[in-house]
Write an enzyme that holds these catalytic residues in place. Structure first.
Site, PDB file in Angstrom:
ATOM      1  CE1 TYR A 147      -4.120   1.930   0.590  1.00 25.83           C
ATOM      2  CE2 TYR A 147      -2.788   3.167   2.340  1.00 25.83           C
ATOM      3  CZ  TYR A 147      -3.803   3.119   1.704  1.00 25.83           C
ATOM      4  OH  TYR A 147      -4.816   3.898   1.428  1.00 25.83           O
ATOM      5  CE  LYS A 153      -3.585   4.777  -1.680  1.00 28.91           C
ATOM      6  NZ  LYS A 153      -4.530   5.250  -2.646  1.00 28.91           N
TER       7      LYS A 153
HETATM    8  P1  NAP Z   1     -13.328   2.194   0.432  1.00 22.94           P
HETATM    9  O1  NAP Z   1     -14.246   2.449   1.424  1.00 22.94           O
HETATM   10  O2  NAP Z   1     -12.852   0.889   0.421  1.00 22.94           O
HETATM   11  O3  NAP Z   1     -14.071   2.787  -0.978  1.00 22.94           O
HETATM   12  C1  NAP Z   1     -13.323   2.385  -2.157  1.00 22.94           C
HETATM   13  C2  NAP Z   1     -13.936   2.194  -3.239  1.00 22.94           C
HETATM   14  O4  NAP Z   1     -13.297   1.897  -4.375  1.00 22.94           O
HETATM   15  C3  NAP Z   1     -14.968   1.004  -3.007  1.00 22.94           C
HETATM   16  O5  NAP Z   1     -16.305   1.328  -3.360  1.00 22.94           O
HETATM   17  C4  NAP Z   1     -14.450  -0.342  -3.801  1.00 22.94           C
HETATM   18  O6  NAP Z   1     -15.223  -1.411  -4.137  1.00 22.94           O
HETATM   19  C5  NAP Z   1     -13.985   0.593  -5.152  1.00 22.94           C
HETATM   20  N1  NAP Z   1     -12.959  -0.193  -5.729  1.00 22.94           N
HETATM   21  C6  NAP Z   1     -12.074  -1.116  -5.177  1.00 22.94           C
HETATM   22  N2  NAP Z   1     -11.463  -1.586  -6.250  1.00 22.94           N
HETATM   23  C7  NAP Z   1     -11.823  -0.682  -7.639  1.00 22.94           C
HETATM   24  C8  NAP Z   1     -11.665  -0.859  -8.976  1.00 22.94           C
HETATM   25  N3  NAP Z   1     -10.747  -1.757  -9.464  1.00 22.94           N
HETATM   26  N4  NAP Z   1     -12.222  -0.217  -9.672  1.00 22.94           N
HETATM   27  C9  NAP Z   1     -13.203   0.795  -9.350  1.00 22.94           C
HETATM   28  N5  NAP Z   1     -13.299   0.889  -8.138  1.00 22.94           N
HETATM   29  C10 NAP Z   1     -12.884   0.151  -6.946  1.00 22.94           C
HETATM   30  O7  NAP Z   1     -12.135   3.123   0.804  1.00 22.94           O
HETATM   31  P2  NAP Z   1     -12.060   4.589   1.415  1.00 22.94           P
HETATM   32  O8  NAP Z   1     -11.760   4.629   2.793  1.00 22.94           O
HETATM   33  O9  NAP Z   1     -13.223   5.513   1.041  1.00 22.94           O
HETATM   34  O10 NAP Z   1     -10.987   5.399   0.547  1.00 22.94           O
HETATM   35  C11 NAP Z   1     -10.817   6.046  -0.673  1.00 22.94           C
HETATM   36  C12 NAP Z   1      -9.421   6.200  -1.190  1.00 22.94           C
HETATM   37  O11 NAP Z   1      -8.754   6.945   0.127  1.00 22.94           O
HETATM   38  C13 NAP Z   1      -8.427   5.044  -1.178  1.00 22.94           C
HETATM   39  O12 NAP Z   1      -7.607   5.180  -2.415  1.00 22.94           O
HETATM   40  C14 NAP Z   1      -7.777   4.743  -0.024  1.00 22.94           C
HETATM   41  O13 NAP Z   1      -6.500   4.256  -0.317  1.00 22.94           O
HETATM   42  C15 NAP Z   1      -7.574   6.456   0.356  1.00 22.94           C
HETATM   43  N6  NAP Z   1      -7.263   6.493   1.784  1.00 22.94           N
HETATM   44  C16 NAP Z   1      -8.442   6.324   2.588  1.00 22.94           C
HETATM   45  C17 NAP Z   1      -8.115   6.463   4.000  1.00 22.94           C
HETATM   46  C18 NAP Z   1      -9.008   6.130   5.161  1.00 22.94           C
HETATM   47  O14 NAP Z   1      -8.903   6.486   6.541  1.00 22.94           O
HETATM   48  N7  NAP Z   1     -10.347   5.681   4.539  1.00 22.94           N
HETATM   49  C19 NAP Z   1      -6.773   6.832   4.701  1.00 22.94           C
HETATM   50  C20 NAP Z   1      -5.981   7.237   3.630  1.00 22.94           C
HETATM   51  C21 NAP Z   1      -6.149   6.999   2.116  1.00 22.94           C
HETATM   52  P3  NAP Z   1     -15.190  -2.508  -2.986  1.00 22.94           P
HETATM   53  O15 NAP Z   1     -16.312  -2.370  -2.199  1.00 22.94           O
HETATM   54  O16 NAP Z   1     -15.587  -3.803  -4.106  1.00 22.94           O
HETATM   55  O17 NAP Z   1     -14.002  -2.659  -2.608  1.00 22.94           O
END
Ligand code: NAP
Length: 246
Positions: free
Chosen positions: A152, A156
């Site tokens: 990861y 990133k």
């Molecule tokens: P999340 O709730 O898991 O949402 C991500 C979405 O992307 C999900 O709907 C997922 O579908 C979808 N996805 C996965 N693989 C995909 C693909 N190949 N093509 C299209 N869509 C796809 O994640 P989040 O927490 O909102 O995070 C959003 C972004 O912020 C990510 O890039 C994550 O790395 C980054 N981020 C998050 C945090 C945090 O604390 N939440 C912190 C730092 C960075 P599925 O449901 O099938 O997986």
């Protein structure tokens, strides 16, 4: 700030992407909610439309180049433009480096890094043609290093380098490319972490609260507005100061 802009948001069926989609629609953008699970995207679009916003749901796997290229060409044809791309889709497959499986490494690099590159490449020509565009990528504080997240963190870190390079290549086209790096954001993923682990983590965050998806969406809104036209190639941490001490 984004009124009448057309915005494509990947991985917007839930979590941070869904909140960005809702926020942009509230601000008057037409939002294309893309997700690998179509039903999830449709649910967000229903919510947006019920509140009077403009949105459509599309099925998109960001690792599928032909599908992505076709979708973006279709959007440009139908809307006559595509102003904003938010590369938000991302996954984690955590394991200590010595135990990490090749499939875990490949899946994370593929979706997080290549899945940022593929949609970005596909919007370059239309955005250059219209002489205006905003690409916002998604990194993480984990890019600075995090135990159990070699895949990861590397993905990133790659997104940050990709952002800087695309920004240079597009600098004279009216297209900015920036990166948002969230810290610990209160999403369903974080809610599943046991309470004692969460409070230990909270101790490390200078502002002593977890972020909200709205905190992240506020930055997206600014970066996609005309107010941010002189900002490109940057990675901005939305982390309550967490990265400062790292
Ligand atoms: P999340 O709730 O898991 O949402 C991500 C979405 O992307 C999900 O709907 C997922 O579908 C979808 N996805 C996965 N693989 C995909 C693909 N190949 N093509 C299209 N869509 C796809 O994640 P989040 O927490 O909102 O995070 C959003 C972004 O912020 C990510 O890039 C994550 O790395 C980054 N981020 C998050 C945090 C945090 O604390 N939440 C912190 C730092 C960075 P599925 O449901 O099938 O997986």
């Amino acid at each position: 700030m984004v009124k009448d802009r057309v915005a494509l948001i990947t991985g917007a069926g839930r979590g941070i992407g869904a909140v960005i989609a809702e926020r942009f629609a509230t601000e008057g953008a037409t939002v294309v909610v893309a997700d690998i699970i179509f039903a999830a995207a449709e649910e967000i679009v229903d919510k947006i439309r019920t509140s009077g916003g403009r949105a459509e749901a599309v099925l998109l796997d960001v690792t599928d180049k032909p599908q992505t290229v076709e979708l973006i060409a279709d959007l440009v044809k139908r809307y006559d433009r595509l102003d904003i791309l938010i590369n938000n889709a991302g996954i984690t497959r955590d394991a200590l480096a010595m135990r990490m499986k090749e499939e875990e490494w490949d899946a994370v690099i593929d979706i997080n890094l290549k899945g940022t590159w593929i949609p970005s490449q596909a919007v370059i020509r239309p955005m250059r043609r219209q002489k205006w565009g905003r690409i916002v990528n998604t990194a993480s504080v984990a890019a600075l290093g995090n135990v159990g997240q070699a895949n990861y963190a590397a993905s990133k870190g790659g997104v940050i380098s990709l952002t800087r390079t695309l920004a240079l290549e597009l600098a004279r086209s009216g297209v900015t490319v920036n990166c948002v790096a969230p810290g610990a954001i209160m999403t369903p993923m974080l809610e599943t972490v046991p309470e004692d682990m969460r409070s230990q983590y909270l101790e490390r965050i200078p502002v002593r609260r977890f972020g909200t998806p709205e905190d992240v969406a506020n930055l997206h809104l600014f970066l996609c507005s005309d107010l941010a036209s002189y900002i490109t190639g940057q990675t901005i941490f939305v982390d309550g100061g967490l990265s400062v001490g790292m």
